[in-house]
Design an enzyme around this catalytic site. Sequence first.
Site, short mmCIF file in Angstrom:
data_model
loop_
_atom_site.label_atom_id
_atom_site.label_comp_id
_atom_site.label_asym_id
_atom_site.label_seq_id
_atom_site.Cartn_x
_atom_site.Cartn_y
_atom_site.Cartn_z
N HIS A 178 0.63 -1.33 -0.08
CA HIS A 178 -0.17 -0.05 0.03
C HIS A 178 0.84 0.98 0.01
CE1 HIS A 178 -3.61 2.14 0.31
NE2 HIS A 178 -3.31 2.80 1.53
N GLN A 231 2.85 11.32 -1.28
CA GLN A 231 2.66 11.62 0.14
C GLN A 231 4.26 11.52 0.69
OE1 GLN A 231 -0.13 9.60 2.39
NE2 GLN A 231 -1.82 10.14 0.97
N ARG A 285 -4.64 15.77 7.17
CA ARG A 285 -5.11 15.73 5.86
C ARG A 285 -5.11 17.07 5.31
NH1 ARG A 285 -11.12 13.28 4.36
NH2 ARG A 285 -11.76 15.46 4.91
N TYR A 341 -4.65 7.68 -6.69
CA TYR A 341 -5.89 8.58 -6.66
C TYR A 341 -5.71 10.03 -7.10
CZ TYR A 341 -4.93 10.18 -1.81
OH TYR A 341 -4.25 10.89 -0.67
N HIS A 360 -11.64 3.79 -3.84
CA HIS A 360 -10.97 4.40 -2.56
C HIS A 360 -11.42 3.91 -1.27
CE1 HIS A 360 -10.12 7.53 0.54
NE2 HIS A 360 -9.15 7.63 -0.13
N ARG A 374 -16.59 5.44 1.99
CA ARG A 374 -16.96 6.76 2.04
C ARG A 374 -16.88 7.31 0.52
NH1 ARG A 374 -12.07 8.70 4.13
NH2 ARG A 374 -11.39 6.83 4.53
N HIS A 398 -9.56 0.97 1.13
CA HIS A 398 -9.27 1.33 2.42
C HIS A 398 -10.77 0.91 2.96
CE1 HIS A 398 -7.00 4.95 0.65
NE2 HIS A 398 -6.02 4.25 1.38
N GLU A 424 -10.50 2.40 8.68
CA GLU A 424 -9.15 3.15 9.19
C GLU A 424 -9.35 3.64 10.76
OE1 GLU A 424 -6.97 5.50 6.64
OE2 GLU A 424 -5.54 5.85 8.05
N HIS A 484 -6.21 -1.05 5.98
CA HIS A 484 -6.45 -0.55 7.27
C HIS A 484 -7.77 -1.46 7.76
CE1 HIS A 484 -3.43 2.52 6.34
NE2 HIS A 484 -4.41 3.10 5.47
N ASP A 503 2.00 3.18 2.98
CA ASP A 503 0.95 3.95 2.88
C ASP A 503 1.62 5.49 2.76
OD1 ASP A 503 -1.43 5.05 2.97
OD2 ASP A 503 -2.15 4.63 5.01
ZN ZN Z 1 -3.91 4.61 2.11
#
Ligand code: ZN
Length: 457
Positions: free
Chosen positions: A60, A65, A86, A125, A209, A212, A235, A238, A272, A323
């Site tokens: 993952h 990031q 975030r 994404y 994703h 949600r 996901h 989490e 997660h 991640d």
């Molecule tokens: Zn992730």
Amino acid sequence: MSMSTSALFARHALLPEGWRADVLLEWDERGDLSSVRPGADALAGVEKADYVLPGMINLHSHAFQRAMAGLAERAGSSEDSFWTWRELMYRFAGRITPEQMEAVAAQLQVECLRHGYTAICEFHYVQRDPGGALYANPAETALRIAAAARRSGIGLTLLPVMYGYAGFGEQPLKPGQQRFRTDPELVLRIVEALEAQRGPQLEVGAAPHSLRAASAGQLRELVAGLPAGRPLHIHIAEQQLEVQQCLEVLGARPVDYLMERVEVDGRWCLVHATHLSDGEVAALAASGAVAGLCPTTEANLGDGLFPLAPYLAAGGVFGIGSDSHVSQSPVEELRWLEYGQRLARRQRNIAVDDACRDVGTYLWRQALRGGAQTSGRAVGRLAAGRRADLLVLDGAHPNLDGLDTGEVLGRFLFCGNDNLVRDVLAGGRWVVRDGRHVDQDAVARRYTQAVRALRAM
Ligand code: ZN
């Protein structure tokens, strides 16, 4: 006789059946192992190594990031520090260009290789331009990740993400999420555009994703449209808040909800799967899907602890991922996976079973198994027909000198912070030699330039 570049003689190698001595490993031009023979003679001209392991799979990753890892460690005004993280992530995601994404991904992949990952699954994404429009080629940013992997040499499972909503109950996306906006049709178009790149070093799957961001209808459409057998990652559970909202809006806990709506089988990775009921633990283990655990990120974001012991007791399969890339080392992920459990249970040596009482060996082998399964690629074992993905540990390091093979992984995972990975072969290519990636300096230069520009934007 010249040194053969397609063979290695391991005094000790971790094979599917366990540690074996005097193993001659050979690979072909495609980068697949062609022969793995224990009890072989050390041939003149063949390079020798002390301890050889299968390379780990990082199941993952959100490569971009890496550029912000370690920069969100200041307390914000909100009590919940997840949101400060975030916000920063959205700022980076909102600005990053395709060129910068490629530079950051290459740096990340080089770091992963140097620490023992030979494969990575990219949960990708950021697919639209900063204004929210499609690039001329909708697969533009995905192709940048693939280009980075060709450069670094890491094996890649590319997972274009389906991201339709901001929250449970089909809430419209927020301005900071416009670059992520996709529906099943667009994701399948991107998958299609990547088909020409598929091969032994690159597999293509897809990733709704989360519950949600994807409705039940979208989930079904995506699963139905994806070619058979391709990896599917999501996901799942989490944060506690996420489970609570899922219960309130969708009327079920996330794993229960997913399993009621699509057939969750061995091609799924539930990333997660942190917050599970006892029933979900049993159902997930029985499904054959992989629990994707990212212990350093889950710790960094304050997510919680996965119920590892009951899950393993139920026969569940897991793998590890980095991640958000606060760590690029499988040693650290596996160490913290075990340590989290020890702290919570006030016991030692949790990750073992009747057949394997050594924690390090158990963790490495189980994470290989789950990671390989969910990568959709022929990796995770030193066996003919699998990718030639292996690590040579530094047998001259004081930590490893003179050990019995049964002690090697304990030392590797649970002693100190020196990187004991000396050389790395990925897809039959020596990409790390003496601890250095062969393209390390050029990749780092491009990365620092890209991040300077990104931070100044
Ligand atoms: Zn992730």
